[in-house]
Design a protein around this motif. Structure first.
Motif, short mmCIF file in Angstrom:
data_model
loop_
_atom_site.label_atom_id
_atom_site.label_comp_id
_atom_site.label_asym_id
_atom_site.label_seq_id
_atom_site.Cartn_x
_atom_site.Cartn_y
_atom_site.Cartn_z
N ALA A 133 0.89 -0.99 0.01
CA ALA A 133 0.04 0.08 -0.09
C ALA A 133 0.88 1.32 0.10
CB ALA A 133 -1.03 -0.11 1.16
N ASP A 138 -3.50 1.94 -1.77
CA ASP A 138 -4.60 1.20 -1.04
C ASP A 138 -5.38 0.44 -2.24
OD1 ASP A 138 -3.88 2.55 1.22
OD2 ASP A 138 -5.63 3.33 1.41
N GLU A 139 -5.68 1.03 -3.20
CA GLU A 139 -6.37 0.37 -4.48
C GLU A 139 -5.70 -0.99 -4.87
OE1 GLU A 139 -9.63 1.03 -4.86
OE2 GLU A 139 -9.46 2.16 -3.22
N LYS A 142 -5.75 -3.51 -2.51
CA LYS A 142 -6.84 -4.48 -2.24
C LYS A 142 -7.06 -5.34 -3.47
CE LYS A 142 -9.42 -0.55 -0.44
NZ LYS A 142 -10.35 0.56 -0.64
N LYS A 143 -6.15 -5.55 -4.57
CA LYS A 143 -6.26 -6.23 -5.53
C LYS A 143 -5.27 -7.29 -5.36
CE LYS A 143 -7.56 -2.74 -8.69
NZ LYS A 143 -7.17 -1.88 -9.81
N ARG A 146 -3.90 -12.42 -1.23
CA ARG A 146 -3.14 -12.50 0.12
C ARG A 146 -3.15 -13.89 0.49
NH1 ARG A 146 -5.76 -8.16 4.01
NH2 ARG A 146 -4.17 -8.56 5.00
N SER A 152 -8.60 -7.73 7.91
CA SER A 152 -9.18 -7.42 6.57
C SER A 152 -8.47 -6.02 5.98
CB SER A 152 -10.61 -7.29 6.86
OG SER A 152 -10.86 -6.03 7.43
N LEU A 153 -8.91 -6.04 4.83
CA LEU A 153 -8.49 -4.77 4.08
C LEU A 153 -9.38 -3.52 4.53
CD1 LEU A 153 -7.76 -5.99 0.26
CD2 LEU A 153 -6.24 -5.11 2.11
N GLU A 154 -10.58 -3.88 5.22
CA GLU A 154 -11.45 -2.96 5.23
C GLU A 154 -10.95 -2.28 6.87
OE1 GLU A 154 -12.44 -5.88 4.41
OE2 GLU A 154 -13.32 -5.15 2.44
N PHE A 157 -7.85 -0.22 5.74
CA PHE A 157 -7.85 1.02 4.80
C PHE A 157 -9.20 1.62 4.97
CE2 PHE A 157 -5.00 -2.13 2.41
CZ PHE A 157 -3.50 -1.65 2.77
N LYS A 159 -13.62 1.24 5.20
CA LYS A 159 -14.60 0.61 4.71
C LYS A 159 -14.61 1.04 2.98
CE LYS A 159 -17.17 -0.74 8.36
NZ LYS A 159 -16.67 -2.15 8.79
N GLU A 160 -15.01 -0.07 2.32
CA GLU A 160 -15.13 0.12 0.72
C GLU A 160 -16.57 0.81 0.53
OE1 GLU A 160 -14.58 -3.07 -1.71
OE2 GLU A 160 -12.87 -3.85 -0.32
#
Length: 161
Positions: A133, A138-139, A142-143, A146, A152-154, A157, A159-160
């Motif tokens: 990141a 961050d984007e 998220k791809k 892992r 979690s990514l949430e 980074f 909440k989406e």
């Protein structure tokens, strides 16, 4: 001949370390990291010291300070002149930009996952996903596919939307 896609799997015969093949950018990544880690910081009027003796030696390794000039801390036991610290940070930022432009984030993730021994770590891949990141954003993080994702990514980074 068509280039094969980068692949990686957990090797449970080796404690969960990731085995990979068809990497295309990891040699370049290692070269750039070596360039960054082996830099002679004294060329930037900086040094690292963890004792008074090392501090005195470090001070002798840089240009003489001008009257009234003070050293600045660069963190991690590092010190330097204000202009030297700025030039050192610019050097490091340049390496990061080259990594971002020349290296594949998924390949770097897998390499650093093994390097940080995330298969043993109490916090899983946390330092590695944060590294991804910090370089690609961050984007991109998220791809990433892992492994040992304890957070979690949430959580990391936000909440989406």
């Amino acid at each position: 001949m068509e280039a094969q896609e980068f692949e990686f799997t957990e090797n449970w015969d080796n404690e969960g370390m990731l085995d990979y093949k068809n990497d295309r950018t990891l040699n370049r990544y290692r070269e750039l990291c070596k360039e960054q880690y082996s830099v002679d910081v004294s060329k930037y009027d900086c040094f690292f010291a963890f004792s008074n003796e090392q501090f005195a030696q470090g001070l002798k390794s840089i240009r003489p300070l001008k009257e009234g000039e003070k050293l600045v801390s660069i963190g991690g036991g590092g010190y330097g002149t204000k202009d030297g610290a700025k030039r050192l940070v610019e050097f490091c930022d340049n390496i990061t930009e080259r990594i971002k432009a020349e290296c594949n984030p998924q390949e770097v993730y897998v390499y650093e996952y093994n390097n940080h021994e995330c298969f043993f770590a109490y916090d899983g891949d946390l330092p590695v996903i944060k590294l991804i990141a910090s370089i690609w954003g961050d984007e991109t993080a998220k791809k990433i596919e892992r492994k040992s994702a304890f957070y979690s990514l949430e959580h990391l980074f936000g909440k989406e939307e």
